[in-house]
Design a protein around this motif. Structure first.
Motif, PDB file in Angstrom:
ATOM      1  N   LYS A 129       2.815  21.226  -6.622  1.00 12.61           N
ATOM      2  CA  LYS A 129       3.324  21.210  -5.274  1.00 12.61           C
ATOM      3  C   LYS A 129       3.382  19.625  -4.804  1.00 12.61           C
ATOM      4  O   LYS A 129       4.301  19.177  -4.527  1.00 12.61           O
ATOM      5  CB  LYS A 129       2.634  22.042  -4.073  1.00 12.61           C
ATOM      6  CG  LYS A 129       3.299  21.911  -2.915  1.00 12.61           C
ATOM      7  CD  LYS A 129       2.582  22.933  -1.938  1.00 12.61           C
ATOM      8  CE  LYS A 129       3.390  22.776  -0.668  1.00 12.61           C
ATOM      9  NZ  LYS A 129       2.850  24.127   0.350  1.00 12.61           N
ATOM     10  N   PHE A 130       2.420  18.939  -5.387  1.00 17.33           N
ATOM     11  CA  PHE A 130       2.339  17.474  -5.311  1.00 17.33           C
ATOM     12  C   PHE A 130       3.396  16.997  -5.902  1.00 17.33           C
ATOM     13  O   PHE A 130       4.091  15.854  -5.457  1.00 17.33           O
ATOM     14  CB  PHE A 130       0.875  17.156  -5.520  1.00 17.33           C
ATOM     15  CG  PHE A 130       0.658  15.321  -5.580  1.00 17.33           C
ATOM     16  CD1 PHE A 130       0.884  14.947  -4.431  1.00 17.33           C
ATOM     17  CD2 PHE A 130       0.357  14.810  -6.647  1.00 17.33           C
ATOM     18  CE1 PHE A 130       0.731  13.542  -4.397  1.00 17.33           C
ATOM     19  CE2 PHE A 130       0.137  13.535  -6.707  1.00 17.33           C
ATOM     20  CZ  PHE A 130       0.393  12.894  -5.392  1.00 17.33           C
ATOM     21  N   GLU A 131       3.386  17.293  -7.261  1.00 22.64           N
ATOM     22  CA  GLU A 131       4.328  16.688  -8.217  1.00 22.64           C
ATOM     23  C   GLU A 131       6.077  16.881  -7.560  1.00 22.64           C
ATOM     24  O   GLU A 131       6.644  16.229  -7.713  1.00 22.64           O
ATOM     25  CB  GLU A 131       4.593  17.230  -9.588  1.00 22.64           C
ATOM     26  CG  GLU A 131       3.427  16.820 -10.529  1.00 22.64           C
ATOM     27  CD  GLU A 131       3.466  17.431 -11.701  1.00 22.64           C
ATOM     28  OE1 GLU A 131       3.785  18.772 -11.977  1.00 22.64           O
ATOM     29  OE2 GLU A 131       3.191  16.881 -12.851  1.00 22.64           O
ATOM     30  N   ALA A 132       6.215  18.100  -6.981  1.00 22.72           N
ATOM     31  CA  ALA A 132       7.408  18.474  -6.294  1.00 22.72           C
ATOM     32  C   ALA A 132       7.942  17.338  -5.247  1.00 22.72           C
ATOM     33  O   ALA A 132       8.927  17.339  -4.941  1.00 22.72           O
ATOM     34  CB  ALA A 132       7.392  20.062  -5.768  1.00 22.72           C
ATOM     35  N   MET A 133       6.909  16.472  -4.711  1.00 24.98           N
ATOM     36  CA  MET A 133       7.150  15.724  -3.541  1.00 24.98           C
ATOM     37  C   MET A 133       8.085  14.553  -4.171  1.00 24.98           C
ATOM     38  O   MET A 133       8.792  13.727  -3.349  1.00 24.98           O
ATOM     39  CB  MET A 133       5.990  15.257  -3.005  1.00 24.98           C
ATOM     40  CG  MET A 133       5.126  16.138  -2.438  1.00 24.98           C
ATOM     41  SD  MET A 133       5.839  17.179  -0.874  1.00 24.98           S
ATOM     42  CE  MET A 133       5.747  15.551   0.278  1.00 24.98           C
ATOM     43  N   PHE A 134       8.158  14.421  -5.410  1.00 25.04           N
ATOM     44  CA  PHE A 134       8.474  13.348  -6.140  1.00 25.04           C
ATOM     45  C   PHE A 134       9.741  13.579  -6.542  1.00 25.04           C
ATOM     46  O   PHE A 134      10.173  14.736  -7.370  1.00 25.04           O
ATOM     47  CB  PHE A 134       7.724  12.750  -7.334  1.00 25.04           C
ATOM     48  CG  PHE A 134       6.534  12.249  -6.950  1.00 25.04           C
ATOM     49  CD1 PHE A 134       6.164  10.733  -6.281  1.00 25.04           C
ATOM     50  CD2 PHE A 134       5.538  13.096  -6.574  1.00 25.04           C
ATOM     51  CE1 PHE A 134       4.998  10.386  -5.901  1.00 25.04           C
ATOM     52  CE2 PHE A 134       4.214  12.532  -6.122  1.00 25.04           C
ATOM     53  CZ  PHE A 134       3.866  11.449  -5.910  1.00 25.04           C
ATOM     54  N   THR A 135      10.896  12.624  -6.514  1.00 29.79           N
ATOM     55  CA  THR A 135      12.365  13.002  -7.219  1.00 29.79           C
ATOM     56  C   THR A 135      12.295  12.490  -8.301  1.00 29.79           C
ATOM     57  O   THR A 135      12.921  13.053  -9.381  1.00 29.79           O
ATOM     58  CB  THR A 135      13.599  12.373  -6.319  1.00 29.79           C
ATOM     59  OG1 THR A 135      13.281  11.026  -5.915  1.00 29.79           O
ATOM     60  CG2 THR A 135      13.565  13.172  -4.879  1.00 29.79           C
ATOM     61  N   VAL A 136      11.510  11.366  -8.890  1.00 32.91           N
ATOM     62  CA  VAL A 136      11.549  10.867 -10.177  1.00 32.91           C
ATOM     63  C   VAL A 136      10.326  10.332 -10.313  1.00 32.91           C
ATOM     64  O   VAL A 136       9.371   9.973  -9.454  1.00 32.91           O
ATOM     65  CB  VAL A 136      12.563   9.650 -10.205  1.00 32.91           C
ATOM     66  CG1 VAL A 136      14.064   9.859 -10.173  1.00 32.91           C
ATOM     67  CG2 VAL A 136      12.193   8.551  -9.322  1.00 32.91           C
ATOM     68  N   ASP A 137       9.705   9.937 -11.725  1.00 36.79           N
ATOM     69  CA  ASP A 137       8.402   9.642 -12.049  1.00 36.79           C
ATOM     70  C   ASP A 137       7.018  10.036 -11.318  1.00 36.79           C
ATOM     71  O   ASP A 137       6.664   9.081 -10.747  1.00 36.79           O
ATOM     72  CB  ASP A 137       8.509   8.020 -11.856  1.00 36.79           C
ATOM     73  CG  ASP A 137       9.370   7.567 -12.892  1.00 36.79           C
ATOM     74  OD1 ASP A 137       9.752   8.044 -13.886  1.00 36.79           O
ATOM     75  OD2 ASP A 137      10.298   6.494 -12.504  1.00 36.79           O
ATOM     76  N   PRO A 138       6.960  11.300 -11.456  1.00 42.01           N
ATOM     77  CA  PRO A 138       5.922  11.768 -10.730  1.00 42.01           C
ATOM     78  C   PRO A 138       4.357  11.415 -11.234  1.00 42.01           C
ATOM     79  O   PRO A 138       4.520  11.200 -12.454  1.00 42.01           O
ATOM     80  CB  PRO A 138       5.844  13.315 -10.709  1.00 42.01           C
ATOM     81  CG  PRO A 138       6.785  13.730 -11.999  1.00 42.01           C
ATOM     82  CD  PRO A 138       7.673  12.476 -11.891  1.00 42.01           C
ATOM     83  N   PRO A 139       3.217  11.172 -10.665  1.00 42.56           N
ATOM     84  CA  PRO A 139       2.104  10.669 -11.479  1.00 42.56           C
ATOM     85  C   PRO A 139       1.659  11.723 -12.548  1.00 42.56           C
ATOM     86  O   PRO A 139       1.649  12.807 -12.292  1.00 42.56           O
ATOM     87  CB  PRO A 139       1.158  10.564 -10.252  1.00 42.56           C
ATOM     88  CG  PRO A 139       1.761  11.360  -9.244  1.00 42.56           C
ATOM     89  CD  PRO A 139       3.253  11.572  -9.102  1.00 42.56           C
ATOM     90  N   ARG A 140       1.349  11.126 -13.593  1.00 38.51           N
ATOM     91  CA  ARG A 140       0.827  12.150 -14.428  1.00 38.51           C
ATOM     92  C   ARG A 140      -0.633  12.648 -14.231  1.00 38.51           C
ATOM     93  O   ARG A 140      -1.700  12.092 -13.495  1.00 38.51           O
ATOM     94  CB  ARG A 140       0.495  11.146 -15.955  1.00 38.51           C
ATOM     95  CG  ARG A 140      -0.034  12.118 -17.126  1.00 38.51           C
ATOM     96  CD  ARG A 140       0.179  11.005 -18.268  1.00 38.51           C
ATOM     97  NE  ARG A 140      -0.758  10.097 -18.286  1.00 38.51           N
ATOM     98  CZ  ARG A 140      -1.973   9.963 -18.400  1.00 38.51           C
ATOM     99  NH1 ARG A 140      -2.683  11.131 -18.720  1.00 38.51           N
ATOM    100  NH2 ARG A 140      -2.637   8.952 -18.206  1.00 38.51           N
ATOM    101  N   TYR A 141      -0.694  13.936 -14.766  1.00 35.52           N
ATOM    102  CA  TYR A 141      -2.073  14.650 -14.274  1.00 35.52           C
ATOM    103  C   TYR A 141      -3.277  14.185 -15.254  1.00 35.52           C
ATOM    104  O   TYR A 141      -3.042  13.989 -16.220  1.00 35.52           O
ATOM    105  CB  TYR A 141      -1.973  16.299 -14.448  1.00 35.52           C
ATOM    106  CG  TYR A 141      -3.249  16.973 -14.258  1.00 35.52           C
ATOM    107  CD1 TYR A 141      -3.589  17.420 -12.795  1.00 35.52           C
ATOM    108  CD2 TYR A 141      -4.160  17.290 -15.308  1.00 35.52           C
ATOM    109  CE1 TYR A 141      -4.620  17.950 -12.810  1.00 35.52           C
ATOM    110  CE2 TYR A 141      -5.244  17.600 -15.014  1.00 35.52           C
ATOM    111  CZ  TYR A 141      -5.404  18.417 -13.888  1.00 35.52           C
ATOM    112  OH  TYR A 141      -6.745  19.029 -13.533  1.00 35.52           O
TER     113      TYR A 141
END
Length: 358
Positions: free
Chosen positions: A224-236
C-alpha cells in the motif's frame, strides 16, 4: 513384443534386491540408480565417492547427492569413507551405538537450547529415519511439495529443524509452504525461517498461523505504501519497513502524511533516507498534524504571522514619539523619530535652486 536379457551375459552376475524395483524404481533419478548399481556390483570392496565418480562418469558432488537418498532410506550404509549395500547381518551393537547418539539429541523441553547446532552425518540421518517413521513420512511430503528428491544437505536441515529446534513435522511443512508461496522454494531459506521462528518460541501450528497472518499484514502494508508512488517507489529493506511499521502502528500516521514526508525528504537531501523522514514525522506527531493539509496550513499561518510581526516592528520603530534622541531607554538612536514623522506628513514644498548664491 517383450524384452529379455541376452543369455550370453549370464556368465558373470550379481544379485539385485527386489526392493529396488518394488519400492524405489518409480522415485529414482538416473544418477541414484547408477550409484546403487555400482556399489552393489562392488559391495565386497572399499568403494568411496571418488571411485563411484570414476566408475559412473558422475561428478563427486552428484555422487554425494545421489548417495544421500540411499543412505536416508537405510539401503546403503556408510563405513568411514566407503559405502556398502545394507547387510541383514549388521551387528546390533552398531545399531545401538547410532541410536544412543540420537537419543542424546532428542528434545526434552519445548524451548530451544542456545548451543551450537551440528549438522548430522549420513549415518545419523539413516539412524533417525529407522527410529522415527514420522521423519520418513516428512521427507516424502517435502519431496512432493518441492517436486524433486532431496539430497543430504536438505535432509540434514529437516533433521536439525525437527531435533535441534524442536519443530514438529506439521510446523516444518507449513513453513515450507509459506516459503514456496513467497517464491522461495528452497529448504535453505525454509531452514533460516524455521530457525528464527523457533528462537521466537513459535513451535506449534497456532503460533505459526498467527505469525504468517502478521507477515501477510506487513506485506500488504508495504504494498500500500508502494502504491502511493507513480514512479520509482523505494526499495524494500527490513530497516526501512521497521520505520514504516512504527509510523503506521505506533504513531498512527496516514500513508498520505508519510508519503508527503518522503517527498520533502527527497526535496531537501535528494535521497530516500528514512531516518531523516523519521525526524520529520516525529516532529509532525508532536504538533498533532494528521494530514499533509495540516502541515501546509500551519506553514502558511506561520508565514502570515511573520509578515504581521514585521509590520508591527516597523510601526514601533518609526511611529512612537517616545523614541526621541536623548531618551534613556534608546540612548543609541541618532535621529528624532517624531520629527521624521511630522516631516513625512507635511505638504511637499518645491524650491527653485539658485545659481551663484542668488
Amino acid at each position: 513384443m517383450g524384452f529379455k536379457i541376452n543369455s550370453a551375459m549370464w556368465n558373470s552376475i550379481f544379485a539385485v534386491p527386489a526392493c529396488l524395483v518394488d519400492e524405489h524404481l518409480t522415485r529414482l533419478s538416473g544418477q541414484q540408480l547408477k550409484v546403487f548399481i555400482y556399489v552393489l556390483r562392488h559391495n565386497d570392496e572399499d568403494v568411496d565417492e571418488k571411485k563411484i565418480s570414476s566408475g559412473t562418469g558422475m561428478s563427486v558432488a552428484d555422487v554425494k547427492d545421489a548417495m544421500s537418498y540411499w543412505i536416508s532410506e537405510g539401503i546403503i550404509l556408510r563405513d568411514g569413507d566407503s559405502f556398502q549395500v545394507k547387510n541383514e547381518k549388521q551387528t546390533e551393537q552398531k545399531k545401538q551405538k547410532e541410536k544412543s547418539i540420537q537419543t542424546e539429541k532428542t528434545k526434552t523441553a519445548t524451548t530451544v537450547i542456545d548451543a551450537p547446532v551440528i549438522q548430522p552425518t549420513y549415518e545419523q540421518i539413516a539412524a533417525r529415519l529407522l527410529e522415527d517413521t514420522t521423519l520418513k513420512a516428512l521427507f516424502n511430503e517435502v519431496q512432493i511439495k518441492l517436486g524433486r528428491t532431496i539430497g543430504y544437505s536438505d535432509q540434514a536441515k529437516i533433521i536439525m529443524l525437527h531435533d535441534d529446534y524442536c519443530l514438529p513435522p506439521e510446523v516444518i511443512l507449513t513453513i515450507l509452504e509459506y516459503c514456496i508461496k513467497n517464491g522461495k522454494p528452497s529448504l535453505a531459506y525454509a531452514f533460516a525461517v524455521g530457525k528464527d521462528w523457533a528462537n521466537e518460541g513459535i513451535n506449534n501450528l497456532d503460533l505459526v498461523d498467527e505469525k504468517i497472518k502478521e507477515l501477510r499484514a506487513d506485506e500488504r502494508m508495504w504494498k500500500k505504501f508502494e502504491a502511493m508512488f507513480t514512479v520509482d517507489p523505494p526499495r524494500y529493506t527490513d530497516f526501512r519497513f521497521s520505520f514504516l511499521k512504527k509510523w503506521r502502528n505506533v504513531n498512527k500516521q496516514s500513508f498520505e502524511l508519510i508519503h508527503y514526508a518522503y517527498e520533502l525528504t527527497i526535496e531537501k537531501i535528494n535521497k530516500p533516507e528514512f531516518r531523516y523522514m523519521n525526524t520529520i514525522l516525529e516532529s509532525w506527531k508532536a504538533n498533532d498534524y494528521k494530514t499533509p493539509e495540516d502541515v501546509i496550513k500551519d506553514k502558511e499561518n506561520g508565514k502570515n504571522n511573520s509578515q504581521a510581526n514585521g509590520k508591527n516592528n516597523n510601526v514601533r520603530n518609526f511611529g512612537n514619539g517616545n523614541n526621541k534622541k536623548g531618551n534613556g531607554n534608546n540612548k543609541n538612536i541618532s535621529y528624532d523619530s517624531e520629527k521624521v514623522r511630522l516631516s513625512a506628513q507635511a505638504p511637499i514644498e518645491y524650491k527653485r535652486r539658485q545659481r551663484n548664491g542668488k
